[in-house]
Write a protein that holds these residues in place. Structure first.
Motif, PDB file in Angstrom:
ATOM      1  N   ASN A 178      19.209  46.547  43.670  1.00 41.08           N
ATOM      2  CA  ASN A 178      19.986  47.161  44.748  1.00 41.08           C
ATOM      3  C   ASN A 178      21.480  47.109  44.480  1.00 41.08           C
ATOM      4  OD1 ASN A 178      20.005  48.404  47.393  1.00 41.08           O
ATOM      5  ND2 ASN A 178      20.917  46.510  48.162  1.00 41.08           N
ATOM      6  N   GLN A 179      21.957  45.960  43.982  1.00 44.83           N
ATOM      7  CA  GLN A 179      23.373  45.827  43.664  1.00 44.83           C
ATOM      8  C   GLN A 179      23.542  44.998  42.398  1.00 44.83           C
ATOM      9  OE1 GLN A 179      26.356  45.454  46.942  1.00 44.83           O
ATOM     10  NE2 GLN A 179      24.614  44.720  48.161  1.00 44.83           N
ATOM     11  N   LEU A 180      24.557  45.333  41.634  1.00 45.21           N
ATOM     12  CA  LEU A 180      24.954  44.556  40.457  1.00 45.21           C
ATOM     13  C   LEU A 180      26.390  44.926  40.131  1.00 45.21           C
ATOM     14  CD1 LEU A 180      24.170  42.577  38.192  1.00 45.21           C
ATOM     15  CD2 LEU A 180      23.515  44.562  36.813  1.00 45.21           C
ATOM     16  N   TRP A 181      27.320  44.088  40.601  1.00 48.10           N
ATOM     17  CA  TRP A 181      28.720  44.439  40.441  1.00 48.10           C
ATOM     18  C   TRP A 181      29.570  43.238  40.044  1.00 48.10           C
ATOM     19  CZ3 TRP A 181      31.407  41.378  43.732  1.00 48.10           C
ATOM     20  CH2 TRP A 181      30.860  41.074  44.986  1.00 48.10           C
ATOM     21  N   VAL A 182      30.756  43.554  39.526  1.00 47.29           N
ATOM     22  CA  VAL A 182      31.788  42.556  39.206  1.00 47.29           C
ATOM     23  C   VAL A 182      33.074  42.999  39.884  1.00 47.29           C
ATOM     24  CG1 VAL A 182      33.156  41.483  37.394  1.00 47.29           C
ATOM     25  CG2 VAL A 182      30.741  41.950  37.001  1.00 47.29           C
ATOM     26  N   SER A 183      33.761  42.072  40.523  1.00 49.66           N
ATOM     27  CA  SER A 183      35.030  42.394  41.179  1.00 49.66           C
ATOM     28  C   SER A 183      36.164  41.579  40.554  1.00 49.66           C
ATOM     29  CB  SER A 183      34.955  42.127  42.675  1.00 49.66           C
ATOM     30  OG  SER A 183      34.814  40.737  42.939  1.00 49.66           O
ATOM     31  N   PHE A 184      37.390  42.107  40.735  1.00 49.47           N
ATOM     32  CA  PHE A 184      38.573  41.423  40.210  1.00 49.47           C
ATOM     33  C   PHE A 184      39.701  41.558  41.225  1.00 49.47           C
ATOM     34  CE2 PHE A 184      42.563  41.603  37.638  1.00 49.47           C
ATOM     35  CZ  PHE A 184      42.564  40.272  37.232  1.00 49.47           C
ATOM     36  N   LYS A 185      40.293  40.425  41.616  1.00 51.19           N
ATOM     37  CA  LYS A 185      41.391  40.443  42.577  1.00 51.19           C
ATOM     38  C   LYS A 185      42.646  39.772  42.020  1.00 51.19           C
ATOM     39  CE  LYS A 185      39.608  36.305  44.950  1.00 51.19           C
ATOM     40  NZ  LYS A 185      39.165  35.739  46.244  1.00 51.19           N
ATOM     41  N   GLY A 186      42.800  39.815  40.693  1.00 54.13           N
ATOM     42  CA  GLY A 186      43.948  39.195  40.040  1.00 54.13           C
ATOM     43  C   GLY A 186      45.237  39.976  40.177  1.00 54.13           C
ATOM     44  N   ILE A 187      45.148  41.242  40.580  1.00 53.33           N
ATOM     45  CA  ILE A 187      46.338  42.057  40.827  1.00 53.33           C
ATOM     46  C   ILE A 187      46.729  41.866  42.287  1.00 53.33           C
ATOM     47  CG2 ILE A 187      47.289  44.399  40.803  1.00 53.33           C
ATOM     48  CD1 ILE A 187      45.145  45.104  38.741  1.00 53.33           C
ATOM     49  N   PRO A 188      47.990  41.592  42.593  1.00 50.30           N
ATOM     50  CA  PRO A 188      48.382  41.332  43.987  1.00 50.30           C
ATOM     51  C   PRO A 188      47.978  42.463  44.932  1.00 50.30           C
ATOM     52  CG  PRO A 188      50.166  40.747  42.496  1.00 50.30           C
ATOM     53  CD  PRO A 188      49.113  41.423  41.654  1.00 50.30           C
ATOM     54  N   THR A 197      22.837  52.828  47.519  1.00 48.47           N
ATOM     55  CA  THR A 197      23.934  52.170  46.819  1.00 48.47           C
ATOM     56  C   THR A 197      24.433  53.071  45.702  1.00 48.47           C
ATOM     57  OG1 THR A 197      22.312  50.962  45.459  1.00 48.47           O
ATOM     58  CG2 THR A 197      23.219  49.815  47.381  1.00 48.47           C
ATOM     59  N   TYR A 198      25.597  52.709  45.151  1.00 52.78           N
ATOM     60  CA  TYR A 198      26.311  53.609  44.258  1.00 52.78           C
ATOM     61  C   TYR A 198      26.723  52.911  42.965  1.00 52.78           C
ATOM     62  CZ  TYR A 198      26.829  56.207  48.626  1.00 52.78           C
ATOM     63  OH  TYR A 198      26.592  56.868  49.813  1.00 52.78           O
ATOM     64  N   ASP A 199      26.553  53.597  41.846  1.00 54.48           N
ATOM     65  CA  ASP A 199      27.144  53.157  40.591  1.00 54.48           C
ATOM     66  C   ASP A 199      28.571  53.688  40.579  1.00 54.48           C
ATOM     67  OD1 ASP A 199      24.755  52.020  39.914  1.00 54.48           O
ATOM     68  OD2 ASP A 199      24.115  53.626  38.580  1.00 54.48           O
ATOM     69  N   ALA A 200      29.529  52.803  40.766  1.00 56.43           N
ATOM     70  CA  ALA A 200      30.883  53.264  41.058  1.00 56.43           C
ATOM     71  C   ALA A 200      31.929  52.236  40.645  1.00 56.43           C
ATOM     72  CB  ALA A 200      31.020  53.555  42.555  1.00 56.43           C
ATOM     73  N   VAL A 201      33.163  52.716  40.600  1.00 53.90           N
ATOM     74  CA  VAL A 201      34.349  51.870  40.503  1.00 53.90           C
ATOM     75  C   VAL A 201      35.222  52.203  41.703  1.00 53.90           C
ATOM     76  CG1 VAL A 201      36.421  51.286  39.210  1.00 53.90           C
ATOM     77  CG2 VAL A 201      34.286  51.748  37.987  1.00 53.90           C
ATOM     78  N   MET A 202      35.641  51.169  42.448  1.00 54.40           N
ATOM     79  CA  MET A 202      36.481  51.403  43.614  1.00 54.40           C
ATOM     80  C   MET A 202      37.583  50.363  43.673  1.00 54.40           C
ATOM     81  SD  MET A 202      35.486  51.907  47.654  1.00 54.40           S
ATOM     82  CE  MET A 202      35.202  50.183  48.052  1.00 54.40           C
ATOM     83  N   ALA A 203      38.791  50.825  43.987  1.00 56.26           N
ATOM     84  CA  ALA A 203      39.940  49.944  44.144  1.00 56.26           C
ATOM     85  C   ALA A 203      40.435  50.035  45.582  1.00 56.26           C
ATOM     86  CB  ALA A 203      41.048  50.323  43.178  1.00 56.26           C
ATOM     87  N   THR A 204      40.734  48.891  46.168  1.00 54.41           N
ATOM     88  CA  THR A 204      41.299  48.819  47.508  1.00 54.41           C
ATOM     89  C   THR A 204      42.648  48.135  47.416  1.00 54.41           C
ATOM     90  OG1 THR A 204      39.087  48.648  48.490  1.00 54.41           O
ATOM     91  CG2 THR A 204      40.955  47.998  49.862  1.00 54.41           C
ATOM     92  N   ASN A 205      43.708  48.808  47.897  1.00 49.67           N
ATOM     93  CA  ASN A 205      45.063  48.290  47.785  1.00 49.67           C
ATOM     94  C   ASN A 205      45.712  48.193  49.158  1.00 49.67           C
ATOM     95  OD1 ASN A 205      48.208  49.036  47.517  1.00 49.67           O
ATOM     96  ND2 ASN A 205      47.563  47.864  45.738  1.00 49.67           N
ATOM     97  N   THR A 206      46.359  47.042  49.429  1.00 49.18           N
ATOM     98  CA  THR A 206      47.040  46.815  50.706  1.00 49.18           C
ATOM     99  C   THR A 206      48.484  46.359  50.488  1.00 49.18           C
ATOM    100  OG1 THR A 206      46.184  44.547  50.763  1.00 49.18           O
ATOM    101  CG2 THR A 206      44.893  46.242  51.901  1.00 49.18           C
ATOM    102  N   SER A 207      49.114  46.796  49.400  1.00 46.58           N
ATOM    103  CA  SER A 207      50.452  46.301  49.052  1.00 46.58           C
ATOM    104  C   SER A 207      51.539  46.835  49.977  1.00 46.58           C
ATOM    105  CB  SER A 207      50.785  46.653  47.599  1.00 46.58           C
ATOM    106  OG  SER A 207      50.705  48.051  47.388  1.00 46.58           O
TER     107      SER A 207
END
Length: 431
Positions: A135-145, A175-185
């Motif tokens: 159903n899901q298999l993902w890696v996330s990264f939050k090292g960018i402010p 579910t989706y095979d995707a790349v998504m970025a969320t920015n709140t700067s």
């Protein structure tokens, strides 16, 4: 002499009764099992309250669903299904985190048409029997402010799920095979942008896509939010889906401003524009309007709304070529829970609706009425009456009962004829 088929059916009923009774007993017992809950939570985190070694996630959903459309050949559907999701979330490691989740659907009683499995002599319940998947298999990264980047197979829910959602009501979600970025700067501004390469559907099929998207949400404080979005959907490989390729743009304002301790207002004002895109063989342009106003007072919420998706003008076309479509949306939440209009027909659809919600003895009650017609309001499709009651027991247990009754107009087009009733009973245990 009892036939083998009858004996098998009786056995399925017996297993269903045992499983359902066990699940519902565990669910209702959750209100008195705080100590047990804490022990389970601790065990799923490998004995570490801070999640030092990550944690196991667990979700078991039992559902009985009945579906029947009058004066149609298939027999009424009876689906007793158990959905299990089992996952593992890693601890944070220098800004990286991963998640893997297995999903399995077991049908203790499969007297229904699950589209990709099941009994075709019964009505459709879109939960394919005895399926399992990643159903899901993902890696996330939050090292960018102020930025979260997530890549892999993931659940995506944007705004009210009208255009991109997980169809969370069905047992096997999308579910989706995707790349998504969320920015709140930027203060008060949330930007979501990404690319969807493929879709794992609710029937356990896979659709190849190309879908860049962007959603910009600006907070207006107590007044609500202002949103702008763009979705560029192209289906690949399966020529039967090319007619769903589209480009969609929209603006949306919504909020629930609190006037005082007794009164809260609710509103939505939204406009969307859609046109053919890339390999769509049909050239078209269509509009969508979504308006809602309401208030909450003395614990009662009342809302009145209208959503209109324009069509091609071909009233008899149920496939909706040239009509405003939302193939990746959680469409069960719109135009009535009986699911008679998951695809916008050629005549379009106008949904004038009224919602009343409150709570009694900590149980949440909801009633929704829909007046359904074509986009001009000149051709009536029918009326729908939806009822729901939900009850939560602590953080991990819940029960639900839900009913939908669609009443077709006497002069409705062929695709909108025949009354439909659906009933759901559900119990969930989720950690």
């Amino acid at each position: 002499m009892i036939s083998k088929k009858t004996m098998n059916r009786q056995a399925r009923f017996s297993r269903t009764a045992v499983y359902a009774a066990t699940l519902l007993a565990l669910t209702t017992a959750g209100a008195h099992a705080t100590g047990i809950d804490e022990a389970i939570e601790n065990a799923l985190k490998f004995g570490q309250k801070d999640g030092k070694y990550g944690q196991v996630t667990f979700d078991l959903n039992y559902r009985y669903e009945y579906a029947d459309t009058e004066n149609t050949k298939p027999e009424p559907a009876h689906a007793n299904t158990f959905r299990l999701r089992l996952g593992y979330l890693t601890p944070d490691f220098f800004g990286f985190q991963g998640f893997a989740e297995y999903e399995n659907l077991y049908a203790a009683q499969n007297d229904y048409n699950g589209i990709t499995s099941g009994d075709k002599d019964h009505h459709i319940v879109a939960d394919p029997a005895d399926k399992h998947e990643l159903n899901q298999l993902w890696v996330s990264f939050k090292g960018i402010p102020d930025t979260l980047i997530k890549g892999g197979r993931q659940r995506i829910k944007i705004d009210d799920d009208r255009f991109i959602g997980n169809v969370g009501w069905r047992q096997m979600e999308m579910t989706y095979d995707a790349v998504m970025a969320t920015n709140t700067s930027i203060a008060d501004l949330t930007i979501k942008a990404g690319y969807i390469d493929g879709v794992q559907t609710i029937t356990s099929l896979y659709d190849k896509t190309e879908l860049p998207f962007v959603n910009v949400n600006y907070s207006l404080g107590n007044l609500g939010n202002a949103i702008a979005y763009g979705y560029w959907l192209k289906y690949e490989e399966d020529t039967a889906l090319f007619g769903r390729s589209s480009q969609t743009y929209g603006i949306r304002t919504l909020g629930s401003p609190k006037v005082n301790d007794m009164l809260t207002l609710h509103y939505i004002a939204e406009y969307s524009y859609q046109a053919d895109y890339e390999n769509n063989p049909t050239s078209y342009a269509a509009d969508r309007y979504n308006l809602m106003g309401g208030l909450t007072m003395f614990g009662i919420t009342a809302k009145a709304g209208m959503e209109q998706l324009d069509g091609s003008g071909n009233i008899s076309d149920r496939t909706g070529r040239g009509a405003f479509q939302t193939p990746l949306g959680t469409n069960h939440a719109f135009q009535g829970w009986a699911d008679r209009f998951l695809v916008t027909p050629g005549g379009g659809i106008r949904d004038v609706n009224f919602t009343l919600a409150s709570s009694v003895m900590t149980a949440n009650l909801m009633f929704v009425y829909h007046k359904l017609s074509n986009d001009s309001g000149n051709v009536d499709y029918g009326d729908e009456y939806d009822f729901q009651i939900t009850k939560e027991f602590g953080k991990h247990y819940s029960l639900l009962a839900k009913y939908a009754y669609y009443v077709a107009d006497d002069n409705a087009p062929a695709f909108a004829q025949n009354d439909t009733q659906k009933i759901w009973l559900q119990g969930i245990i989720a950690f």
